[in-house]
Design a protein around this motif. Structure first.
Motif, short mmCIF file in Angstrom:
data_model
loop_
_atom_site.label_atom_id
_atom_site.label_comp_id
_atom_site.label_asym_id
_atom_site.label_seq_id
_atom_site.Cartn_x
_atom_site.Cartn_y
_atom_site.Cartn_z
N TYR A 427 127.08 65.50 41.53
CA TYR A 427 127.88 64.95 40.42
C TYR A 427 127.02 64.51 39.25
O TYR A 427 127.53 64.26 38.15
CB TYR A 427 128.73 63.77 40.92
CG TYR A 427 129.71 64.17 41.98
CD1 TYR A 427 130.99 64.57 41.64
CD2 TYR A 427 129.34 64.20 43.32
CE1 TYR A 427 131.90 64.98 42.62
CE2 TYR A 427 130.23 64.60 44.31
CZ TYR A 427 131.50 64.99 43.95
OH TYR A 427 132.38 65.40 44.93
N ALA A 428 125.70 64.41 39.48
CA ALA A 428 124.80 64.00 38.41
C ALA A 428 124.75 65.08 37.33
O ALA A 428 124.70 66.28 37.62
CB ALA A 428 123.41 63.73 38.96
N GLY A 429 124.80 64.66 36.09
CA GLY A 429 124.77 65.61 34.99
C GLY A 429 125.29 64.99 33.72
O GLY A 429 125.64 63.80 33.67
N ARG A 430 125.39 65.80 32.69
CA ARG A 430 125.85 65.35 31.39
C ARG A 430 127.22 65.94 31.12
O ARG A 430 127.44 67.14 31.29
CB ARG A 430 124.85 65.74 30.30
CG ARG A 430 123.50 65.08 30.51
CD ARG A 430 122.40 65.68 29.63
NE ARG A 430 122.63 65.34 28.22
CZ ARG A 430 122.84 66.21 27.27
NH1 ARG A 430 122.91 67.51 27.56
NH2 ARG A 430 123.03 65.83 26.01
N TYR A 431 128.14 65.08 30.66
CA TYR A 431 129.52 65.47 30.40
C TYR A 431 129.85 65.10 28.95
O TYR A 431 129.59 63.97 28.53
CB TYR A 431 130.47 64.76 31.36
CG TYR A 431 130.22 65.06 32.83
CD1 TYR A 431 131.05 65.92 33.54
CD2 TYR A 431 129.15 64.46 33.52
CE1 TYR A 431 130.83 66.19 34.89
CE2 TYR A 431 128.92 64.73 34.86
CZ TYR A 431 129.78 65.59 35.54
OH TYR A 431 129.55 65.86 36.88
N ARG A 432 130.45 66.03 28.24
CA ARG A 432 130.60 65.83 26.80
C ARG A 432 132.07 65.92 26.37
O ARG A 432 132.81 66.78 26.84
CB ARG A 432 129.78 66.86 26.03
CG ARG A 432 129.82 66.71 24.51
CD ARG A 432 128.82 67.64 23.85
NE ARG A 432 127.45 67.29 24.24
CZ ARG A 432 126.42 68.12 24.14
NH1 ARG A 432 126.60 69.35 23.69
NH2 ARG A 432 125.22 67.72 24.49
N HIS A 433 132.40 65.03 25.43
CA HIS A 433 133.70 65.07 24.76
C HIS A 433 133.44 65.44 23.31
O HIS A 433 132.48 64.94 22.70
CB HIS A 433 134.37 63.69 24.84
CG HIS A 433 135.77 63.63 24.32
ND1 HIS A 433 136.05 63.63 22.96
CD2 HIS A 433 136.97 63.57 24.95
CE1 HIS A 433 137.35 63.55 22.79
NE2 HIS A 433 137.94 63.53 23.97
N PRO A 434 134.25 66.30 22.70
CA PRO A 434 133.94 66.75 21.34
C PRO A 434 133.89 65.64 20.30
O PRO A 434 133.22 65.79 19.27
CB PRO A 434 135.06 67.75 21.04
CG PRO A 434 136.13 67.46 22.02
CD PRO A 434 135.45 66.96 23.24
#
Length: 504
Positions: A427-434
């Protein structure tokens, strides 16, 4: 029928708040019972966080007291120069600033949302129906969680993203247009517009129109100004944490000081703000245009609600309206992680009260007890001293039980089983919202998962549904993070209806 403008109701204001005949000032009130109980409460609870109190009576300070510490580790006591974050008690200041700007004809009186943002497309909303007035009195009928998170919590925004977020406003299915539903949203939208319409940031506007004319020299809407000037700002604490003597991690920055909750101030400066309100209500010179101040106190929306002891029958321009101890009252409180603020005044009785705290769990009820005592004594209630002693005794008992309740709640949360279907490292990682930036999930050395987003940070705990976990970006307030998983890989996460897509 024409729509009411921002200053609509001024004639009603002149009737409702007409000055009463002034009797001779009564003999000085003895506030010793309140002072004694406050000192004992700080000592008995073994959590001497700070409390500042000023009661105004007939245009003068009738009682002023400072208790506890702005910084527990350094034992730095609260005093007249200590700044507190006042959270939503900012609203009557910002609303007044808007009224003053329209009074000066610097901005349109009551533009529609579409007129405020010409050229902006609102795909989910009739932006011609909602006006500035509805935004400021909480009857706009719209929702926009992303804008709230950006301005008050993460701090991840700029002028462009704020404008784009405003366009994502949509009808609120739980609070239709015209129904009072309190939130920060209308003020956040209004400030994004005002920055351009007034030709300067709302922080500068409020300083020029409100703070400076009233002599509020230790008040700012920028955290950086307080730091640059070397002002003492009370640290935030919470009796609801496992380490109540440790300051909370979440601190206000310039990016999270917003128009619905973005002021640092001292008790004496806030007393000046209330003195102006009281003076205007009686038709006396107030340091600002009297007619605007009086209009700001007129109820614009109706509601039937109460908060602890305080009945609420409506909302004016940043003020709740209602009655308290048989007197008409205007009030607004502010709560945020580590702080609780109280501003109130009784126009006809000539009384006003400021209470500031740098603690967020015990302080709501403590402040209610202070208000009961201060107003009770000032109004000459015969049983006030006995009532004060009884109320504080009850409050001390509840404070003593709080530690056990906190431990039980934390144990209950810790006992939840994890329901993540993959190893935590997945689940580790980078998640982006515009529009809301990047949220990073990290696997820590102790195998726990942590999330960072702007100024926010949280260590996750288990949640009892599949592919979900719980976080406290705001200490004491939990949010559920839900992962989307495809082909044994988390591809996105969602919380509060906001979806962040994985980018690595």
């Amino acid at each position: 029928m024409p729509r009411p403008t921002l200053l609509h109701g001024l004639a009603a204001c002149l009737l409702v708040l007409a000055p009463n005949a002034h009797a001779q000032s009564p003999a000085a009130v003895d506030f010793t019972p309140l002072d004694r109980e406050l000192r004992a409460f700080k000592q008995d609870t073994a959590l001497p966080t700070g409390t500042a109190v000023i009661l105004l009576k007939d245009g003068k300070v009738a009682f002023e007291g400072y208790y506890g510490n702005a910084d527990l580790a350094r034992q730095r006591p609260v005093d007249r120069q200590t700044l507190f974050y006042i959270a939503s008690a900012t609203k009557p200041m910002f609303a007044l600033d808007v009224l003053l700007a329209t009074h000066e004809s610097r901005m349109p009186a009551d533009p529609s949302l579409q007129a405020m943002f010409p050229g902006l497309v609102f795909p989910d909303l009739d932006a011609g129906r909602v006006h500035l007035r509805e935004l400021l009195v909480h009857t706009s009928g719209i929702a926009n969680p992303g804008l709230g998170w950006a301005t008050a919590f993460s701090g991840v925004h700029d002028a462009g993203s704020l404008r784009a977020l405003v366009a994502q406003s949509r009808p609120d299915p739980d609070a239709p247009f015209g129904r009072f539903d309190y939130s920060n949203l209308g003020y956040n939208i209004a400030s994004a517009w005002m920055d351009r319409a007034d030709g300067r940031p709302w922080q500068d506007s409020m300083h020029a129109r409100v703070f400076a004319p009233l002599g509020m020299r230790h008040t700012t809407a920028r955290a950086s100004e307080a730091e640059a000037r070397g002002w003492t700002v009370a640290l935030p604490y919470s009796a609801g944490t496992t380490a109540p003597s440790t300051p909370l991690y979440l601190r206000k920055t310039d990016a999270t000081m917003h128009a619905a909750g973005g002021v640092l101030s001292t008790a004496p400066d806030l007393a000046r703000f209330l003195l102006a309100q009281l003076a205007a209500a009686r038709g006396a010179p107030a340091g600002l245009p009297t007619e605007v101040l009086r209009a700001s106190q007129v109820r614009q929306a109706t509601t039937e609600d109460r908060y602890l002891d305080f009945a609420r029958d409506g909302y004016a321009w940043g003020w709740y309206t209602g009655s308290y101890k048989g007197q008409s009252m205007r009030h607004h409180f502010g709560s945020f992680a580590g702080f609780h603020a109280h501003l109130s005044f009784m126009p006809e009785a000539g009384l006003g009260l400021v209470v500031l705290n740098n603690e967020d769990v015990l302080s709501a009820r403590l402040t209610a007890a202070i208000a009961d005592a201060a107003y009770g004594l000032a109004l000459g209630e015969a049983d006030a001293p006995t009532a004060i002693a009884g109320r504080f005794a009850s409050l001390r008992q509840d404070a003593g039980r709080l530690r056990e309740a906190v431990d039980q709640q934390r144990a209950k949360l810790a006992a939840r089983p994890w329901r993540l279907g993959l190893p935590r490292a997945a689940y580790a990682g980078r998640y982006r919202h515009p529009l809301l930036g990047t949220l990073e999930v990290r696997l820590r050395d102790d195998a726990s998962l942590a999330i960072d987003w702007g100024v926010l940070h949280a260590v996750a705990s288990a949640y009892d549904e599949a592919e979900r976990m719980r976080v406290e970006f705001v200490p004491g307030s939990g949010q559920v993070v839900a992962f989307e998983v495809a082909a044994d890989r988390p591809t996105a996460l969602t919380f509060d209806g906001l979806r962040f897509t994985r980018v690595d």
